[in-house]
Motif scaffolding. Structure first.
Motif, mmCIF file in Angstrom:
data_model
loop_
_atom_site.group_PDB
_atom_site.id
_atom_site.type_symbol
_atom_site.label_atom_id
_atom_site.label_comp_id
_atom_site.label_asym_id
_atom_site.label_seq_id
_atom_site.Cartn_x
_atom_site.Cartn_y
_atom_site.Cartn_z
ATOM 1 N N ALA A 1 10.174 3.673 -2.088
ATOM 2 C CA ALA A 1 9.065 2.580 -1.869
ATOM 3 C C ALA A 1 9.253 1.553 -2.574
ATOM 4 C CB ALA A 1 7.897 3.499 -1.934
ATOM 5 N N CYS A 2 9.603 1.508 -3.614
ATOM 6 C CA CYS A 2 9.960 0.606 -4.730
ATOM 7 C C CYS A 2 10.842 -0.266 -4.223
ATOM 8 C CB CYS A 2 10.175 0.813 -6.070
ATOM 9 S SG CYS A 2 8.816 1.619 -7.220
ATOM 10 N N THR A 3 11.950 0.161 -3.559
ATOM 11 C CA THR A 3 13.095 -0.615 -3.197
ATOM 12 C C THR A 3 12.668 -1.533 -1.998
ATOM 13 O OG1 THR A 3 14.641 1.039 -4.081
ATOM 14 C CG2 THR A 3 15.593 -0.459 -2.194
ATOM 15 N N ASP A 4 11.967 -0.655 -1.123
ATOM 16 C CA ASP A 4 11.361 -1.370 0.190
ATOM 17 C C ASP A 4 10.570 -2.389 0.021
ATOM 18 O OD1 ASP A 4 12.923 0.596 1.695
ATOM 19 O OD2 ASP A 4 11.350 1.754 2.359
ATOM 20 N N PHE A 5 9.458 -2.311 -0.822
ATOM 21 C CA PHE A 5 8.670 -3.230 -1.196
ATOM 22 C C PHE A 5 9.484 -4.711 -1.995
ATOM 23 C CE2 PHE A 5 5.234 -5.183 -3.779
ATOM 24 C CZ PHE A 5 4.513 -5.755 -2.568
ATOM 25 N N LEU A 6 10.117 -4.286 -2.743
ATOM 26 C CA LEU A 6 11.096 -5.281 -3.476
ATOM 27 C C LEU A 6 11.697 -6.011 -2.465
ATOM 28 C CD1 LEU A 6 12.604 -3.380 -6.575
ATOM 29 C CD2 LEU A 6 11.490 -5.509 -6.761
ATOM 30 N N LEU B 1 8.389 -3.099 -10.730
ATOM 31 C CA LEU B 1 9.032 -2.224 -9.541
ATOM 32 C C LEU B 1 10.542 -1.657 -9.809
ATOM 33 C CD1 LEU B 1 7.763 -4.411 -6.586
ATOM 34 C CD2 LEU B 1 7.044 -1.904 -6.962
ATOM 35 N N GLU B 2 11.151 -2.629 -10.449
ATOM 36 C CA GLU B 2 12.601 -2.134 -10.851
ATOM 37 C C GLU B 2 12.513 -1.120 -11.887
ATOM 38 O OE1 GLU B 2 14.323 -5.985 -11.656
ATOM 39 O OE2 GLU B 2 14.545 -6.276 -9.383
ATOM 40 N N TRP B 3 11.686 -1.210 -12.730
ATOM 41 C CA TRP B 3 11.570 -0.349 -13.714
ATOM 42 C C TRP B 3 11.078 1.156 -13.273
ATOM 43 C CZ3 TRP B 3 6.929 0.230 -17.546
ATOM 44 C CH2 TRP B 3 7.143 1.207 -18.655
ATOM 45 N N CYS B 4 10.146 0.889 -12.553
ATOM 46 C CA CYS B 4 9.508 2.255 -11.736
ATOM 47 C C CYS B 4 10.525 2.860 -11.235
ATOM 48 C CB CYS B 4 8.375 1.864 -10.982
ATOM 49 S SG CYS B 4 7.603 3.491 -10.098
ATOM 50 N N ARG B 5 11.351 2.146 -10.322
ATOM 51 C CA ARG B 5 12.399 2.887 -9.307
ATOM 52 C C ARG B 5 13.538 3.459 -10.098
ATOM 53 N NH1 ARG B 5 15.837 -1.398 -5.945
ATOM 54 N NH2 ARG B 5 16.309 -2.144 -7.886
ATOM 55 N N ALA B 6 13.765 2.784 -11.418
ATOM 56 C CA ALA B 6 14.918 3.411 -12.331
ATOM 57 C C ALA B 6 14.417 4.601 -13.139
ATOM 58 C CB ALA B 6 15.317 2.165 -13.332
ATOM 59 N N VAL B 7 13.144 4.778 -13.427
ATOM 60 C CA VAL B 7 12.681 5.881 -14.022
ATOM 61 C C VAL B 7 12.425 7.131 -13.035
ATOM 62 C CG1 VAL B 7 10.459 6.990 -15.204
ATOM 63 C CG2 VAL B 7 11.598 4.621 -15.925
ATOM 64 N N PHE C 1 1.010 -1.292 -0.099
ATOM 65 C CA PHE C 1 0.035 0.079 -0.003
ATOM 66 C C PHE C 1 0.744 1.176 -0.101
ATOM 67 C CE2 PHE C 1 -2.111 3.316 2.176
ATOM 68 C CZ PHE C 1 -3.333 3.586 1.341
ATOM 69 N N ALA C 2 1.915 1.156 0.923
ATOM 70 C CA ALA C 2 2.872 2.278 0.909
ATOM 71 C C ALA C 2 3.539 2.643 -0.446
ATOM 72 C CB ALA C 2 3.949 2.331 1.870
ATOM 73 N N CYS C 3 3.928 1.637 -1.020
ATOM 74 C CA CYS C 3 4.571 1.724 -2.607
ATOM 75 C C CYS C 3 3.411 2.316 -3.341
ATOM 76 C CB CYS C 3 5.011 0.385 -3.095
ATOM 77 S SG CYS C 3 6.095 0.626 -4.302
ATOM 78 N N ALA C 4 2.264 1.883 -3.552
ATOM 79 C CA ALA C 4 1.275 2.443 -4.300
ATOM 80 C C ALA C 4 0.947 3.765 -4.126
ATOM 81 C CB ALA C 4 -0.095 1.439 -4.330
#
Length: 124
Positions: A115-120, A82-88, A18-21
């Motif tokens: 947040a993407c890193t944490d969720f990964l 998630l990795e794509w989102c983090r990079a962009v 939820f936090a990531c979204a």
């Protein structure tokens, strides 16, 4: 009877999701707003920043949709999104660092990447 470890892990997983979204939604909003403020007929650098902002908003929006789906999902696909989102987000934040009055958008991008890193990490 207390909460079992697996129940606690599930709650934590859902909270992280939820936090990531939520971070993706905030980043998408900030990037769309920032892109709308830039003149599409401006300098080549402004056009690059505008396009990257639009792309970041779209990637964050797509990531939020992936995270909101409740049916069984392919974990590898979720990881890739998630990795794509983090990079962009990190690329966009770097571009915003070079723009006047873009601190809020850069912060939203970095928060989303974190947040993407944490969720990964919670995916194991």
């Amino acid at each position: 009877m207390g909460v079992t470890t697996s129940q606690q892990e599930l709650v934590r997983f859902l909270e992280d999701r939820f936090a990531c979204a939520q971070a993706c939604t905030e980043c998408a909003r900030a990037c769309a707003l920032r892109a709308s403020l830039l003149d599409p007929d401006g300098t080549q650098n402004q056009e690059l920043v505008r396009r990257k902002g639009i792309m970041c908003a779209e990637v964050c929006d797509a990531t939020c949709r992936v995270l909101s789906e409740q049916q069984d999902q392919d974990e590898a696909g979720v990881r890739m999104q998630l990795e794509w989102c983090r990079a962009v987000c990190l690329e966009c934040a770097h571009l915003y660092d070079q723009q006047p009055d873009a601190e809020a958008a850069a912060t939203a991008c970095r928060d989303c990447a974190r947040a993407c890193t944490d969720f990964l990490a919670s995916l194991g």
